[in-house]
Scaffold this motif. Structure first.
Motif, PDB file in Angstrom:
ATOM      1  N   THR A   1       1.855  -9.881   7.789  1.00  0.00           N
ATOM      2  CA  THR A   1       2.393  -8.751   8.537  1.00  0.00           C
ATOM      3  C   THR A   1       3.856  -8.605   8.139  1.00  0.00           C
ATOM      4  O   THR A   1       4.620  -9.572   8.215  1.00  0.00           O
ATOM      5  N   PHE A   2       4.244  -7.418   7.684  1.00  0.00           N
ATOM      6  CA  PHE A   2       5.632  -7.235   7.269  1.00  0.00           C
ATOM      7  C   PHE A   2       6.092  -5.817   7.570  1.00  0.00           C
ATOM      8  O   PHE A   2       5.289  -4.889   7.690  1.00  0.00           O
ATOM      9  N   CYS A   3       7.411  -5.672   7.716  1.00  0.00           N
ATOM     10  CA  CYS A   3       8.009  -4.370   8.006  1.00  0.00           C
ATOM     11  C   CYS A   3       8.098  -3.546   6.725  1.00  0.00           C
ATOM     12  O   CYS A   3       8.324  -4.083   5.637  1.00  0.00           O
ATOM     13  N   ILE A   4       7.930  -2.249   6.863  1.00  0.00           N
ATOM     14  CA  ILE A   4       8.047  -1.354   5.725  1.00  0.00           C
ATOM     15  C   ILE A   4       8.982  -0.200   6.065  1.00  0.00           C
ATOM     16  O   ILE A   4       9.118   0.188   7.226  1.00  0.00           O
ATOM     17  N   ALA A   5       9.646   0.336   5.040  1.00  0.00           N
ATOM     18  CA  ALA A   5      10.589   1.438   5.209  1.00  0.00           C
ATOM     19  C   ALA A   5      10.572   2.277   3.937  1.00  0.00           C
ATOM     20  O   ALA A   5       9.835   1.988   2.984  1.00  0.00           O
ATOM     21  N   ALA A   6      11.401   3.314   3.918  1.00  0.00           N
ATOM     22  CA  ALA A   6      11.443   4.238   2.792  1.00  0.00           C
ATOM     23  C   ALA A   6      11.627   3.499   1.467  1.00  0.00           C
ATOM     24  O   ALA A   6      12.426   2.563   1.375  1.00  0.00           O
ATOM     25  N   ASP A   7      10.864   3.915   0.472  1.00  0.00           N
ATOM     26  CA  ASP A   7      10.894   3.391  -0.896  1.00  0.00           C
ATOM     27  C   ASP A   7      10.233   2.024  -1.041  1.00  0.00           C
ATOM     28  O   ASP A   7      10.322   1.417  -2.111  1.00  0.00           O
ATOM     29  N   ASP A   8       9.570   1.544  -0.001  1.00  0.00           N
ATOM     30  CA  ASP A   8       8.737   0.356  -0.171  1.00  0.00           C
ATOM     31  C   ASP A   8       7.429   0.774  -0.824  1.00  0.00           C
ATOM     32  O   ASP A   8       6.826   1.797  -0.466  1.00  0.00           O
ATOM     33  N   LEU A   9       7.001  -0.021  -1.785  1.00  0.00           N
ATOM     34  CA  LEU A   9       5.758   0.233  -2.498  1.00  0.00           C
ATOM     35  C   LEU A   9       4.849  -0.971  -2.309  1.00  0.00           C
ATOM     36  O   LEU A   9       5.263  -2.101  -2.561  1.00  0.00           O
TER      37      LEU A   9
ATOM     38  N   LYS B   1      13.632   1.516  -4.607  1.00  0.00           N
ATOM     39  CA  LYS B   1      14.599   2.599  -4.418  1.00  0.00           C
ATOM     40  C   LYS B   1      15.208   3.048  -5.735  1.00  0.00           C
ATOM     41  O   LYS B   1      15.520   4.231  -5.922  1.00  0.00           O
ATOM     42  N   THR B   2      15.392   2.122  -6.668  1.00  0.00           N
ATOM     43  CA  THR B   2      16.038   2.451  -7.942  1.00  0.00           C
ATOM     44  C   THR B   2      15.208   3.422  -8.780  1.00  0.00           C
ATOM     45  O   THR B   2      15.744   4.094  -9.661  1.00  0.00           O
ATOM     46  N   ILE B   3      13.913   3.505  -8.525  1.00  0.00           N
ATOM     47  CA  ILE B   3      13.078   4.443  -9.292  1.00  0.00           C
ATOM     48  C   ILE B   3      12.484   5.516  -8.377  1.00  0.00           C
ATOM     49  O   ILE B   3      11.460   6.114  -8.702  1.00  0.00           O
ATOM     50  N   ARG B   4      13.119   5.767  -7.232  1.00  0.00           N
ATOM     51  CA  ARG B   4      12.613   6.774  -6.295  1.00  0.00           C
ATOM     52  C   ARG B   4      12.411   8.139  -6.961  1.00  0.00           C
ATOM     53  O   ARG B   4      11.358   8.753  -6.779  1.00  0.00           O
ATOM     54  N   PRO B   5      13.400   8.668  -7.728  1.00  0.00           N
ATOM     55  CA  PRO B   5      13.177   9.993  -8.327  1.00  0.00           C
ATOM     56  C   PRO B   5      11.915  10.040  -9.187  1.00  0.00           C
ATOM     57  O   PRO B   5      11.158  11.018  -9.134  1.00  0.00           O
ATOM     58  N   ALA B   6      11.671   8.991  -9.965  1.00  0.00           N
ATOM     59  CA  ALA B   6      10.478   8.979 -10.816  1.00  0.00           C
ATOM     60  C   ALA B   6       9.202   8.870  -9.976  1.00  0.00           C
ATOM     61  O   ALA B   6       8.199   9.539 -10.254  1.00  0.00           O
ATOM     62  N   CYS B   7       9.218   8.028  -8.937  1.00  0.00           N
ATOM     63  CA  CYS B   7       8.042   7.899  -8.058  1.00  0.00           C
ATOM     64  C   CYS B   7       7.718   9.230  -7.389  1.00  0.00           C
ATOM     65  O   CYS B   7       6.543   9.615  -7.295  1.00  0.00           O
ATOM     66  N   LEU B   8       8.741   9.935  -6.943  1.00  0.00           N
ATOM     67  CA  LEU B   8       8.528  11.234  -6.313  1.00  0.00           C
ATOM     68  C   LEU B   8       7.974  12.236  -7.324  1.00  0.00           C
ATOM     69  O   LEU B   8       7.071  13.016  -7.006  1.00  0.00           O
ATOM     70  N   PHE B   9       8.511  12.197  -8.539  1.00  0.00           N
ATOM     71  CA  PHE B   9       8.030  13.127  -9.571  1.00  0.00           C
ATOM     72  C   PHE B   9       6.546  12.900  -9.847  1.00  0.00           C
ATOM     73  O   PHE B   9       5.755  13.851  -9.860  1.00  0.00           O
ATOM     74  N   TYR B  10       6.150  11.658 -10.072  1.00  0.00           N
ATOM     75  CA  TYR B  10       4.765  11.385 -10.433  1.00  0.00           C
ATOM     76  C   TYR B  10       3.809  11.654  -9.278  1.00  0.00           C
ATOM     77  O   TYR B  10       2.729  12.218  -9.475  1.00  0.00           O
ATOM     78  N   THR B  11       4.168  11.239  -8.064  1.00  0.00           N
ATOM     79  CA  THR B  11       3.262  11.461  -6.934  1.00  0.00           C
ATOM     80  C   THR B  11       3.145  12.947  -6.598  1.00  0.00           C
ATOM     81  O   THR B  11       2.045  13.447  -6.339  1.00  0.00           O
ATOM     82  N   ARG B  12       4.268  13.674  -6.628  1.00  0.00           N
ATOM     83  CA  ARG B  12       4.207  15.113  -6.357  1.00  0.00           C
ATOM     84  C   ARG B  12       3.435  15.851  -7.442  1.00  0.00           C
ATOM     85  O   ARG B  12       2.677  16.789  -7.158  1.00  0.00           O
ATOM     86  N   SER B  13       3.619  15.428  -8.679  1.00  0.00           N
ATOM     87  CA  SER B  13       2.893  16.063  -9.785  1.00  0.00           C
ATOM     88  C   SER B  13       1.395  15.815  -9.662  1.00  0.00           C
ATOM     89  O   SER B  13       0.578  16.716  -9.919  1.00  0.00           O
ATOM     90  N   LEU B  14       1.011  14.606  -9.262  1.00  0.00           N
ATOM     91  CA  LEU B  14      -0.403  14.300  -9.069  1.00  0.00           C
ATOM     92  C   LEU B  14      -1.008  15.161  -7.963  1.00  0.00           C
ATOM     93  O   LEU B  14      -2.111  15.701  -8.111  1.00  0.00           O
TER      94      LEU B  14
END
Length: 280
Positions: free
Chosen positions: A64-72, A119-132
Motif C-alpha cells: 500500500t503506497f501513496c500516489i500523486a501527480a506524475d507517479d507511474l 516528473k522529468t518526462i511529464r511532457p513526453a508522457c502527456l504527449f504519448y497518452t493524449r496521442s493514443l
C-alpha cells in the motif's frame, strides 16, 4: 546557427532477439473523488497507471503506497490491485492495458507492481497518452499501426527513465469474447445483465458463452456478476452509511432479500453483520 549533423549508427541486429508480440488492448482516462468505491481486482495482462493530478492510495495484496501527480505504476499480469482518491480533489489518471510483455528489474528480478515518479518526462508522457487517446477516438486510417508505435515509444521512454526490463510473455489463447464479457460486467454490473444480454453482445450462443467464460475465468458469467456486485456492496457497507436496501439497488440486485441471500452465501455474514465489523 552553424550547421550540425548527427549520423545515425544503428546497433548490430541480433537475430536471437525477437521483437515482443506487444498488443495494445485499451487506454482509459478517469477522474474519481473519494466517494468512488474501488475493489481489488486483477487482469491477465499488463497495465500502466499514470497519475495526472490529485493524490491517492494504490493498493495490492502485499503493498500500500501513496500516489500523486506524475507517479507511474507498472502492474504485471494477475496482480490484485486497486486505487483510492484522497481528500476532496479528484484523482485523475490514465490507464493503458497491453499484452505480450511483463516487467522485471534490470537485474532480472521479478516484480509484481512498481511505482516511480516520472516528473522529468511529464511532457513526453502527456504527449504519448493524449496521442493514443486521440488515435483510438478518431480511428483514422492506420490508427492501429500509429497506436502500436506510440505505445512502443512510450515504453522505450519508461525503460530509459526508470530502468526496468520488458520481457516477452506468451499471450494465451484467451477468448476475445470472454475478455469483452469481463469488461462489460465490470462496467455495467449495476444494470440488468443476463446470458441473453451477453449473447447479444458477443453474437454467440448462451451455451458457448457459459462454457467459454467458465474456462477463461474459473467461474460462470452470472456468478462472476454476482461476485462483482458483492465486492462493490462490501465497499459501500464499509465506507458509507447507506441503508442496505439502497446498496442492494445501487449494485444491481432486484430486491433486498435476494441481495442478503447472495451476500450471506459469499461472505457467511448478513450485510448488517458485515458492516458492524467496521464500525468504530
Amino acid at each position: 546557427m552553424p550547421y550540425q549533423q548527427y549520423n545515425f549508427k544503428p546497433q548490430t541486429f541480433d537475430a536471437q532477439k525477437k521483437r515482443p508480440d506487444l498488443r495494445l488492448l485499451y487506454i482509459s482516462h478517469s477522474s474519481y473523488d473519494k466517494t468512488w468505491p474501488s475493489v481489488l481486482h486483477s487482469h491477465p495482462f499488463t497495465e500502466l497507471f499514470y497519475v495526472l493530478n490529485g493524490t491517492g492510495t494504490f493498493q495490492t495484496e502485499t503493498q500500500t503506497f501513496c500516489i500523486a501527480a506524475d507517479d507511474l505504476i507498472l502492474i504485471n499480469p494477475h496482480v490484485m490491485h486497486t486505487e483510492f482518491s484522497n481528500g476532496d480533489a479528484a484523482l485523475e489518471y490514465v490507464v493503458l492495458g497491453f499484452e505480450g510483455i511483463a516487467f522485471e528489474t534490470d537485474g532480472h528480478a521479478p516484480i509484481t507492481c512498481l511505482c516511480k515518479n516520472v516528473k522529468t518526462i511529464r511532457p513526453a508522457c502527456l504527449f504519448y497518452t493524449r496521442s493514443l487517446i486521440q488515435e483510438l477516438h478518431d480511428r483514422k486510417e492506420n490508427y492501429v499501426e500509429m497506436s502500436q508505435n506510440l505505445l512502443e515509444n512510450l515504453l522505450y521512454l519508461i525503460r530509459r527513465e526508470i530502468r526496468v526490463t520488458p520481457e516477452a510473455v506468451s499471450v494465451g489463447k484467451t477468448s476475445q469474447e470472454c475478455r469483452m464479457i469481463e469488461q462489460y460486467i465490470n462496467a455495467h454490473y449495476a444494470e440488468t445483465i443476463t446470458l441473453d444480454t451477453l449473447s447479444a453482445l458477443t453474437f454467440h450462443s448462451k451455451y458457448y458463452i457459459a462454457h467459454a467464460f467458465t474456462k477463461y475465468k474459473g467461474i460462470s458469467p452470472i456468478n462472476y456478476l454476482i461476485t462483482r456486485r458483492i465486492e462493490e456492496a462490501k465497499s459501500l457497507l464499509e465506507h458509507t452509511d447507506f441503508p442496505v436496501a439502497k446498496i442492494a439497488q445501487a449494485v444491481g440486485f432486484s430486491s433486498q432479500s435476494y441481495f442478503s441471500q447472495a451476500f450471506r452465501r459469499e461472505t457467511t455474514l448478513s450485510p448488517d453483520a458485515y458492516r458492524r465489523q467496521f464500525l468504530s
